[in-house]
Motif scaffolding. Structure first.
Motif, PDB file in Angstrom:
ATOM      1  N   GLU A  66       0.836  -1.030  -0.203  1.00  0.00           N
ATOM      2  CA  GLU A  66       0.150   0.031  -0.101  1.00  0.00           C
ATOM      3  C   GLU A  66       0.656   1.362   0.176  1.00  0.00           C
ATOM      4  OE1 GLU A  66      -3.045  -0.157   2.927  1.00  0.00           O
ATOM      5  OE2 GLU A  66      -4.423  -1.086   1.324  1.00  0.00           O
ATOM      6  N   GLU A  67       1.850   1.340   0.836  1.00  0.00           N
ATOM      7  CA  GLU A  67       2.977   2.247   0.713  1.00  0.00           C
ATOM      8  C   GLU A  67       3.629   2.570  -0.661  1.00  0.00           C
ATOM      9  OE1 GLU A  67       5.551   1.437   4.041  1.00  0.00           O
ATOM     10  OE2 GLU A  67       3.925   1.682   5.473  1.00  0.00           O
ATOM     11  N   ASP A  68       4.024   1.354  -1.252  1.00  0.00           N
ATOM     12  CA  ASP A  68       4.730   1.379  -2.605  1.00  0.00           C
ATOM     13  C   ASP A  68       4.012   0.718  -3.524  1.00  0.00           C
ATOM     14  OD1 ASP A  68       6.346   1.343  -4.822  1.00  0.00           O
ATOM     15  OD2 ASP A  68       8.285   0.538  -3.684  1.00  0.00           O
ATOM     16  N   PRO A  69       3.389   1.233  -4.604  1.00  0.00           N
ATOM     17  CA  PRO A  69       2.534   0.699  -5.464  1.00  0.00           C
ATOM     18  C   PRO A  69       3.238  -0.291  -6.266  1.00  0.00           C
ATOM     19  CG  PRO A  69       2.133   2.976  -5.685  1.00  0.00           C
ATOM     20  CD  PRO A  69       2.852   2.575  -4.398  1.00  0.00           C
ATOM     21  N   HIS A  70       4.498   0.072  -6.444  1.00  0.00           N
ATOM     22  CA  HIS A  70       5.297  -0.512  -7.531  1.00  0.00           C
ATOM     23  C   HIS A  70       6.253  -1.594  -7.010  1.00  0.00           C
ATOM     24  CE1 HIS A  70       4.579   2.833 -10.195  1.00  0.00           C
ATOM     25  NE2 HIS A  70       4.761   3.684  -9.374  1.00  0.00           N
ATOM     26  N   LEU A  71       5.827  -2.060  -5.790  1.00  0.00           N
ATOM     27  CA  LEU A  71       6.905  -2.957  -4.990  1.00  0.00           C
ATOM     28  C   LEU A  71       6.591  -4.329  -5.401  1.00  0.00           C
ATOM     29  CD1 LEU A  71       8.843  -3.899  -2.708  1.00  0.00           C
ATOM     30  CD2 LEU A  71       6.738  -3.815  -1.237  1.00  0.00           C
ATOM     31  N   LEU A  72       5.493  -4.629  -5.911  1.00  0.00           N
ATOM     32  CA  LEU A  72       5.055  -6.032  -6.379  1.00  0.00           C
ATOM     33  C   LEU A  72       5.881  -6.193  -7.576  1.00  0.00           C
ATOM     34  CD1 LEU A  72       3.609  -8.743  -6.140  1.00  0.00           C
ATOM     35  CD2 LEU A  72       1.540  -7.704  -7.409  1.00  0.00           C
ATOM     36  N   ASN A  73       5.593  -5.272  -8.550  1.00  0.00           N
ATOM     37  CA  ASN A  73       6.309  -5.408 -10.020  1.00  0.00           C
ATOM     38  C   ASN A  73       7.986  -5.527  -9.553  1.00  0.00           C
ATOM     39  OD1 ASN A  73       4.097  -5.545 -11.244  1.00  0.00           O
ATOM     40  ND2 ASN A  73       4.042  -3.104 -11.629  1.00  0.00           N
ATOM     41  N   LYS A  74       8.572  -4.808  -8.822  1.00  0.00           N
ATOM     42  CA  LYS A  74       9.701  -4.884  -8.418  1.00  0.00           C
ATOM     43  C   LYS A  74      10.300  -6.277  -7.662  1.00  0.00           C
ATOM     44  CE  LYS A  74      10.151  -0.191  -6.843  1.00  0.00           C
ATOM     45  NZ  LYS A  74      10.151   0.630  -5.492  1.00  0.00           N
ATOM     46  N   GLU A  75       9.604  -7.047  -7.038  1.00  0.00           N
ATOM     47  CA  GLU A  75      10.008  -8.205  -6.370  1.00  0.00           C
ATOM     48  C   GLU A  75       9.588  -9.373  -7.522  1.00  0.00           C
ATOM     49  OE1 GLU A  75       8.432  -7.526  -1.783  1.00  0.00           O
ATOM     50  OE2 GLU A  75       7.077  -8.233  -3.147  1.00  0.00           O
ATOM     51  N   ILE A  76       8.568  -9.111  -8.353  1.00  0.00           N
ATOM     52  CA  ILE A  76       8.610 -10.106  -9.493  1.00  0.00           C
ATOM     53  C   ILE A  76       9.781  -9.845 -10.209  1.00  0.00           C
ATOM     54  CG2 ILE A  76       7.419 -10.780 -11.428  1.00  0.00           C
ATOM     55  CD1 ILE A  76       4.395  -9.792  -9.725  1.00  0.00           C
ATOM     56  N   GLU A  77      10.070  -8.741 -10.652  1.00  0.00           N
ATOM     57  CA  GLU A  77      11.219  -8.682 -11.493  1.00  0.00           C
ATOM     58  C   GLU A  77      12.700  -9.156 -10.930  1.00  0.00           C
ATOM     59  OE1 GLU A  77      11.641  -4.461 -12.493  1.00  0.00           O
ATOM     60  OE2 GLU A  77       9.687  -4.375 -13.451  1.00  0.00           O
ATOM     61  N   THR A  78      12.747  -8.997  -9.730  1.00  0.00           N
ATOM     62  CA  THR A  78      13.997  -9.543  -8.987  1.00  0.00           C
ATOM     63  C   THR A  78      13.928 -11.132  -9.068  1.00  0.00           C
ATOM     64  OG1 THR A  78      13.920  -7.410  -7.388  1.00  0.00           O
ATOM     65  CG2 THR A  78      15.261  -9.784  -6.590  1.00  0.00           C
ATOM     66  N   PHE A  79      13.016 -11.562  -8.575  1.00  0.00           N
ATOM     67  CA  PHE A  79      12.821 -13.211  -8.737  1.00  0.00           C
ATOM     68  C   PHE A  79      13.063 -13.563 -10.231  1.00  0.00           C
ATOM     69  CE2 PHE A  79      10.290 -16.886  -9.172  1.00  0.00           C
ATOM     70  CZ  PHE A  79      10.111 -17.454  -8.188  1.00  0.00           C
ATOM     71  N   ASN A  80      12.289 -13.147 -11.060  1.00  0.00           N
ATOM     72  CA  ASN A  80      12.718 -13.416 -12.428  1.00  0.00           C
ATOM     73  C   ASN A  80      14.045 -13.114 -12.885  1.00  0.00           C
ATOM     74  OD1 ASN A  80      12.532 -13.821 -15.301  1.00  0.00           O
ATOM     75  ND2 ASN A  80      10.441 -12.952 -15.346  1.00  0.00           N
ATOM     76  N   SER A  81      14.730 -12.259 -12.414  1.00  0.00           N
ATOM     77  CA  SER A  81      16.077 -11.805 -12.952  1.00  0.00           C
ATOM     78  C   SER A  81      17.046 -12.996 -12.399  1.00  0.00           C
ATOM     79  CB  SER A  81      16.447 -10.680 -12.549  1.00  0.00           C
ATOM     80  OG  SER A  81      16.658 -10.574 -11.110  1.00  0.00           O
ATOM     81  N   HIS A  82      16.714 -13.596 -11.053  1.00  0.00           N
ATOM     82  CA  HIS A  82      17.493 -14.585 -10.380  1.00  0.00           C
ATOM     83  C   HIS A  82      17.374 -15.753 -10.939  1.00  0.00           C
ATOM     84  CE1 HIS A  82      19.751 -11.996  -7.991  1.00  0.00           C
ATOM     85  NE2 HIS A  82      18.861 -11.436  -7.567  1.00  0.00           N
ATOM     86  N   LEU A  83      15.798 -16.206 -11.142  1.00  0.00           N
ATOM     87  CA  LEU A  83      15.573 -17.577 -11.459  1.00  0.00           C
ATOM     88  C   LEU A  83      15.097 -17.961 -12.741  1.00  0.00           C
ATOM     89  CD1 LEU A  83      13.798 -18.273  -7.988  1.00  0.00           C
ATOM     90  CD2 LEU A  83      15.918 -19.095  -8.799  1.00  0.00           C
ATOM     91  N   GLY A  84      15.001 -16.715 -13.494  1.00  0.00           N
ATOM     92  CA  GLY A  84      14.486 -16.798 -14.996  1.00  0.00           C
ATOM     93  C   GLY A  84      13.175 -17.160 -15.420  1.00  0.00           C
ATOM     94  N   PHE A  85      12.028 -17.120 -14.426  1.00  0.00           N
ATOM     95  CA  PHE A  85      10.670 -17.235 -14.704  1.00  0.00           C
ATOM     96  C   PHE A  85       9.947 -16.467 -13.671  1.00  0.00           C
ATOM     97  CE2 PHE A  85      12.051 -20.597 -11.536  1.00  0.00           C
ATOM     98  CZ  PHE A  85      10.965 -20.712 -10.685  1.00  0.00           C
ATOM     99  N   THR A  86       8.723 -16.176 -14.091  1.00  0.00           N
ATOM    100  CA  THR A  86       7.759 -15.455 -13.084  1.00  0.00           C
ATOM    101  C   THR A  86       7.256 -16.686 -12.075  1.00  0.00           C
ATOM    102  OG1 THR A  86       7.207 -14.064 -14.774  1.00  0.00           O
ATOM    103  CG2 THR A  86       5.772 -13.991 -13.027  1.00  0.00           C
ATOM    104  N   PRO A  87       7.236 -16.060 -10.822  1.00  0.00           N
ATOM    105  CA  PRO A  87       6.472 -17.316  -9.968  1.00  0.00           C
ATOM    106  C   PRO A  87       5.208 -17.617 -10.194  1.00  0.00           C
ATOM    107  CG  PRO A  87       6.780 -15.097  -9.042  1.00  0.00           C
ATOM    108  CD  PRO A  87       7.409 -15.055 -10.227  1.00  0.00           C
ATOM    109  N   MET A  88       4.765 -18.970 -10.023  1.00  0.00           N
ATOM    110  CA  MET A  88       3.575 -19.414 -10.203  1.00  0.00           C
ATOM    111  C   MET A  88       2.539 -18.970  -8.817  1.00  0.00           C
ATOM    112  SD  MET A  88       2.014 -23.117 -10.759  1.00  0.00           S
ATOM    113  CE  MET A  88       2.287 -23.114 -12.520  1.00  0.00           C
TER     114      MET A  88
END
Length: 173
Positions: A66-88
């Motif tokens: 709620e404080e940072d509306p871009h946080l979810l996208n940042k977390e997904i991008e970090t996850f994807n950059s390390h593991l090479g896929f979007t989390p299910m």
């Protein structure tokens, strides 16, 4: 029948974590891992890539979204950059979701998960439960007790627990 899922929420790398992942690679365990831990631990990322357990995204507390509306996208991008896929699968640290937040996850084809039971050594299991173990900086996990618990009980994937079905790919929900 034993439809129940084991979820490990990992935000801190304990000494035995990587050997636990390797030892349990045949078990149906879903590892929810924070983006910060992926950033801090390249050796953990390599273990995850090599042994290919089911890995999902453990997010922040709902309040932070709620404080940072871009946080979810940042977390997904970090996850994807390390593991090479979007989390299910995705779980907030406090298991809180609003309808709007769930819709945002749905649009990204990510499933929100919340545990139905938190692990302790004397837990009584029931069908359909999502058993959650938090592995964070404050956790003093007794690995041998957790391993004994996993060996004693049979766990299934999240899909099998919910639908009594098996999937062959983890690329999309």
């Amino acid at each position: 029948n034993y439809n129940r899922a084991m979820l490990l929420g990992i935000s801190f790398e304990h000494d035995e974590l990587q050997s636990f992942i390797v030892k349990n690679k045949e078990q149906s365990i879903t590892y929810f891992i924070t983006p910060d831990l992926l950033d801090r631990s390249p050796t953990l990322v390599q273990t995850l890539k090599k042994h290919k357990p089911v890995v999902a995204l453990l997010g922040s507390t709902y309040e932070k979204y709620e404080e940072d509306p871009h946080l979810l996208n940042k977390e997904i991008e970090t996850f994807n950059s390390h593991l090479g896929f979007t989390p299910m699968y995705f779980m907030t640290e406090d298991y809180m979701y609003t309808k709007e937040f769930l819709n945002a996850l749905f649009k990204k084809q990510i499933n929100a998960i919340a545990p139905s039971q938190v692990y302790d050594k004397d837990i009584k299991l029931k069908e359909g439960q999502f058993v959650y173990v938090a592995l964070n900086e404050e956790t003093q996990i007794k690995w041998n007790e957790l391993q004994g618990f996993i060996n004693k009980h049979k766990f299934t994937s999240i899909e099998e627990t919910i639908f009594e079905a098996t999937i062959s790919s983890s690329s999309s929900p």
